[in-house]
Design a protein around this motif. Sequence first.
Motif, short mmCIF file in Angstrom:
data_model
loop_
_atom_site.label_atom_id
_atom_site.label_comp_id
_atom_site.label_asym_id
_atom_site.label_seq_id
_atom_site.Cartn_x
_atom_site.Cartn_y
_atom_site.Cartn_z
N THR A 55 -59.01 -30.30 -26.75
CA THR A 55 -59.03 -28.83 -26.49
C THR A 55 -58.97 -28.31 -28.10
OG1 THR A 55 -57.77 -28.76 -24.46
CG2 THR A 55 -57.83 -26.79 -25.65
N ASN A 62 -63.47 -21.14 -27.01
CA ASN A 62 -62.65 -22.45 -26.79
C ASN A 62 -63.41 -23.55 -26.18
OD1 ASN A 62 -60.31 -20.97 -27.85
ND2 ASN A 62 -59.75 -20.25 -25.84
N THR A 64 -62.94 -27.32 -24.23
CA THR A 64 -62.20 -28.29 -23.65
C THR A 64 -63.38 -29.26 -23.15
OG1 THR A 64 -62.17 -27.21 -21.51
CG2 THR A 64 -60.36 -26.72 -22.93
#
Length: 72
Positions: A55, A62, A64
Amino acid sequence: MSLNKANLKTALIALFTAEQDEEENANQSIERLATGISDAVEAFVKSGTVNVNVTTTGTATNHTGGGTGNIT
């Protein structure tokens, strides 16, 4: 994939069986055992797989993800 303990055991048994009747040179036997054990342990460790999750933050997006890889 988990570590292959059965293969490690088999390798160690073969190594000790080959050396159990050594009567000529104890120092060479110790060297062969040390080499054989270190080779068997290296193969054992490399038989595993590492799974990771990643992450990241701090950017506009973002991220992940996951991954799988061999131990080398």
